[in-house]
Scaffold this motif. Structure first.
Motif, PDB file in Angstrom:
ATOM      1  N   VAL A   1       0.838  -1.201   0.000  1.00 51.89           N
ATOM      2  CA  VAL A   1       0.000   0.000   0.000  1.00 51.89           C
ATOM      3  C   VAL A   1       0.873   1.251   0.000  1.00 51.89           C
ATOM      4  O   VAL A   1       1.793   1.389   0.806  1.00 51.89           O
ATOM      5  CB  VAL A   1      -0.926   0.008   1.235  1.00 51.89           C
ATOM      6  N   THR A   2       0.573   2.170  -0.903  1.00 52.03           N
ATOM      7  CA  THR A   2       1.347   3.399  -1.030  1.00 52.03           C
ATOM      8  C   THR A   2       0.769   4.495  -0.130  1.00 52.03           C
ATOM      9  O   THR A   2      -0.354   4.384   0.374  1.00 52.03           O
ATOM     10  CB  THR A   2       1.352   3.898  -2.473  1.00 52.03           C
ATOM     11  N   ARG A   3       1.532   5.550   0.012  1.00 51.74           N
ATOM     12  CA  ARG A   3       1.064   6.693   0.806  1.00 51.74           C
ATOM     13  C   ARG A   3      -0.184   7.299   0.191  1.00 51.74           C
ATOM     14  O   ARG A   3      -1.132   7.663   0.903  1.00 51.74           O
ATOM     15  CB  ARG A   3       2.184   7.726   0.884  1.00 51.74           C
ATOM     16  N   GLN A   4      -0.220   7.414  -1.117  1.00 49.61           N
ATOM     17  CA  GLN A   4      -1.375   7.989  -1.802  1.00 49.61           C
ATOM     18  C   GLN A   4      -2.619   7.132  -1.591  1.00 49.61           C
ATOM     19  O   GLN A   4      -3.726   7.643  -1.387  1.00 49.61           O
ATOM     20  CB  GLN A   4      -1.082   8.148  -3.300  1.00 49.61           C
TER      21      GLN A   4
ATOM     22  N   VAL B   1      15.645  -5.862  -7.621  1.00 51.41           N
ATOM     23  CA  VAL B   1      15.762  -4.572  -6.941  1.00 51.41           C
ATOM     24  C   VAL B   1      16.472  -3.615  -7.891  1.00 51.41           C
ATOM     25  O   VAL B   1      17.622  -3.846  -8.272  1.00 51.41           O
ATOM     26  CB  VAL B   1      16.546  -4.686  -5.628  1.00 51.41           C
ATOM     27  N   GLU B   2      15.778  -2.555  -8.277  1.00 45.59           N
ATOM     28  CA  GLU B   2      16.355  -1.573  -9.197  1.00 45.59           C
ATOM     29  C   GLU B   2      16.494  -0.238  -8.481  1.00 45.59           C
ATOM     30  O   GLU B   2      15.493   0.423  -8.179  1.00 45.59           O
ATOM     31  CB  GLU B   2      15.457  -1.415 -10.421  1.00 45.59           C
TER      32      GLU B   2
ATOM     33  N   VAL C   1      12.910   0.452  -6.913  1.00 42.88           N
ATOM     34  CA  VAL C   1      11.773  -0.387  -7.282  1.00 42.88           C
ATOM     35  C   VAL C   1      12.085  -1.842  -6.958  1.00 42.88           C
ATOM     36  O   VAL C   1      13.121  -2.368  -7.375  1.00 42.88           O
ATOM     37  CB  VAL C   1      11.427  -0.243  -8.774  1.00 42.88           C
ATOM     38  N   VAL C   2      11.171  -2.487  -6.208  1.00 41.46           N
ATOM     39  CA  VAL C   2      11.297  -3.911  -5.897  1.00 41.46           C
ATOM     40  C   VAL C   2      10.172  -4.653  -6.603  1.00 41.46           C
ATOM     41  O   VAL C   2       8.996  -4.319  -6.428  1.00 41.46           O
ATOM     42  CB  VAL C   2      11.236  -4.168  -4.383  1.00 41.46           C
TER      43      VAL C   2
ATOM     44  N   ARG D   1       5.048  -5.436  -6.835  1.00 47.05           N
ATOM     45  CA  ARG D   1       5.901  -4.320  -7.260  1.00 47.05           C
ATOM     46  C   ARG D   1       5.571  -3.096  -6.404  1.00 47.05           C
ATOM     47  O   ARG D   1       4.416  -2.787  -6.161  1.00 47.05           O
ATOM     48  CB  ARG D   1       5.713  -3.977  -8.728  1.00 47.05           C
ATOM     49  N   ARG D   2       6.632  -2.427  -5.962  1.00 48.08           N
ATOM     50  CA  ARG D   2       6.443  -1.200  -5.184  1.00 48.08           C
ATOM     51  C   ARG D   2       7.666  -0.316  -5.343  1.00 48.08           C
ATOM     52  O   ARG D   2       8.801  -0.810  -5.400  1.00 48.08           O
ATOM     53  CB  ARG D   2       6.218  -1.528  -3.708  1.00 48.08           C
TER      54      ARG D   2
END
Length: 530
Positions: free
Chosen positions: A327-330, A406-407, A415-416, A435-436
């Motif tokens: 879950v993202t902040r947005q 892992v980028e 980015v994972v 992906r997050r």
């Protein structure tokens, strides 16, 4: 207001002196009714209190807190639950249950539906070591039950309904003092106030949309989740449910407080909260509880402001790490603002009217005011909650093969991605299952667990800032390839696995944390390792 230091010291001394005594005999009221006269057959309602024994003197209230003592001791009108009522609705006695505090049992209904019968009052003596069960400490711990609002669970259904969170709807009853229809459990329930609610568990449980779903306990869905990469938790609905918990001040949301509905042919798990015992908790209104709350952060009092978000969410940390790791902040903010709209003043008023009228007169206006104030502050509380979760994020795989990528793309974004690999997949292929984007300003550490299977971990990218990546391989042959570079001091990739039977291709950022034992990659799947 903070109590003066001399008063604190005197209170502690009094508490210690009291603690050297024995447990209070006959602590609980003999009958919830106000009379001990025999109850005539066919009586439909009685006047009763859930806990007159919590009514104490001025000094006791000052030291140990006023809590909800008036509510526990206020007489209300309660329907009588008896064997005839049970037979009319097709309910029959089932197994006896109950955790460390609540007396409960299962009632079996038609079409394999089950209902839980639970006492409003509790007896937490099992939470204490045996050597303490005969001391004053038992009386003290029993007395803390008065910090809970006995009728809070009855307020929650309209609020959960408005929030779009699945729920049961408890009903309030009194058990006759001569009840024999509950089998072996009859004696335990006689003369007590109870709640009856449907247990949302089983293979064919009806949902509000008319369909039937399989519903499982948390430990069962976690076992399935980590066995194969075909299932997933519905994370945004879980975030919404957790924000509802936060708004209600419900701090006891550990993994045992949830069941899970299977959707999409069993591939999606949707959370259903249960056991609303700690909603509207009121604790720090006495000298000793106030001192205790400074040390035990989870004992937060329900007030117009959020006291301590970390404390409110501590008991749920294990499950939050596994069910909110995407879950993202947005998204968290979107859920908070949606709840603000749905939990309107009229919804709050309707919910609080489910309290007995006598209790509403005591607490209704205060609770309504606090709920409205907390609703306005919910986005800020949600942001604090998100930052607690984002600081360290767990990304587990399954017992089948996965590829973790892992980028380190920039100083502000890492980015994972996790891909499920079938037996015939090439390493660069696979089905994306996670992906997050992580930001160093929010996340200090990302923990990757390969679990079983032959897993591949790839870390790449050259940046100046990035979260630390901890890689835990698992019991099978795993591969780590690290070509990343992060400016500054300290290694930003750490590999935990055994010394043998792994492919290890370190880079400038890799710290070799391999060891001879298998403990290096241990993973707690169900919470038993805490």
């Amino acid at each position: 207001m903070r109590p003066p230091r001399p008063l604190i010291c005197a209170s502690l001394l009094l508490g210690l002196l009291a603690g050297s005594g024995c447990a209070r005999r006959n602590f609980f009221q003999p009958d919830a009714r106000l009379t001990t006269e025999p109850l005539p057959a066919g009586t439909e309602t009685v006047r009763a209190t859930p806990g007159r024994h919590y009514q104490r003197g001025v000094l006791h209230r000052m030291l140990f807190g006023a809590h909800y003592r008036r509510v526990w001791a206020t007489p209300v009108t309660v329907p009588v639950f008896n064997l005839q009522t049970a037979e009319k609705t097709g309910l029959k006695p089932g197994k006896i249950g109950g955790g460390f505090q609540t007396t409960s049992m299962t009632l079996l209904g038609p079409n394999d539906r089950e209902f839980a019968l639970r006492t409003l009052d509790k007896d937490p003596y099992k939470t204490l070591p045996k050597v303490m069960q005969k001391t004053f400490l038992l009386t003290w711990v029993r007395d803390v039950t008065s910090a809970g609002m006995p009728y809070a669970a009855f307020v929650v259904p309209p609020l959960a309904e408005a929030a779009g969170v699945r729920h049961s709807t408890p009903e309030l009853f009194y058990i006759r003092p001569d009840e024999n229809g509950l089998g072996e459990a009859s004696e335990r329930f006689r003369g007590k106030m109870v709640m009856l609610e449907e247990k949302l568990e089983g293979e064919e449980v009806p949902a509000p949309n008319g369909r039937k779903y399989e519903i499982q306990e948390t430990e069962d869905i976690l076992e399935e989740l980590y066995a194969k990469p075909t299932g997933a938790i519905a994370q945004r609905p879980f975030a919404r449910a957790r924000l509802l918990d936060l708004w209600l001040g419900d701090w006891d949301r550990h993994e045992g407080q949830w069941t899970w509905e299977h959707r999409n042919n069993g591939q999606l798990y949707v959370a259903i909260p249960k056991d609303r015992d700690q909603v509207f908790f009121r604790f720090d209104d006495g000298i000793l509880p106030w001192i205790g709350s400074r040390f035990v952060k989870k004992f937060r009092t329900f007030k117009p402001r959020y006291e301590n978000i970390e404390g409110y969410t501590r008991n749920a940390r294990f499950l939050d790490e596994r069910a909110l790791n995407q879950v993202t902040r947005q998204q968290m903010q979107a859920e908070a603002r949606s709840l603000q709209q749905q939990l309107s003043d009229s919804v709050i008023a309707q919910a609080l009217r489910r309290l007995p009228p006598e209790v509403y007169a005591l607490e209704g206006p205060r609770l309504a005011s606090a709920l409205r104030a907390r609703r306005e502050k919910l986005p800020a509380a949600a942001d604090t909650y998100y930052r607690i979760l984002a600081k360290e994020v767990l990304v587990p795989g399954t017992d089948e093969a996965e590829r973790f990528v892992v980028e380190r793309q920039s100083d502000t974004a890492t980015v994972v991605s996790v891909y499920a690999l079938a037996d015939d997949d090439k390493p660069e292929e696979g089905r994306l299952r996670y992906r997050r984007v992580f930001h160093p300003s929010e996340t200090e550490r990302v923990v990757l667990h390969g679990l079983g299977g032959k897993d591949l971990f790839e870390v790449r990218g050259k940046v100046r800032r990035s979260p630390r990546i901890d890689v835990y391989g698992g019991p099978h042959e795993d591969t780590l390839k690290d070509s990343s570079r992060v400016a500054g001091l300290g290694k930003k990739t750490r590999f935990y696995d055994t010394k043998r039977n792994n492919v290890f291709e370190p880079g400038a950022e890799t710290k070799d944390a391999r060891s001879r034992g298998v403990a290096s990659y241990a993973f707690d799947r169900d919470g038993s390792g805490r």
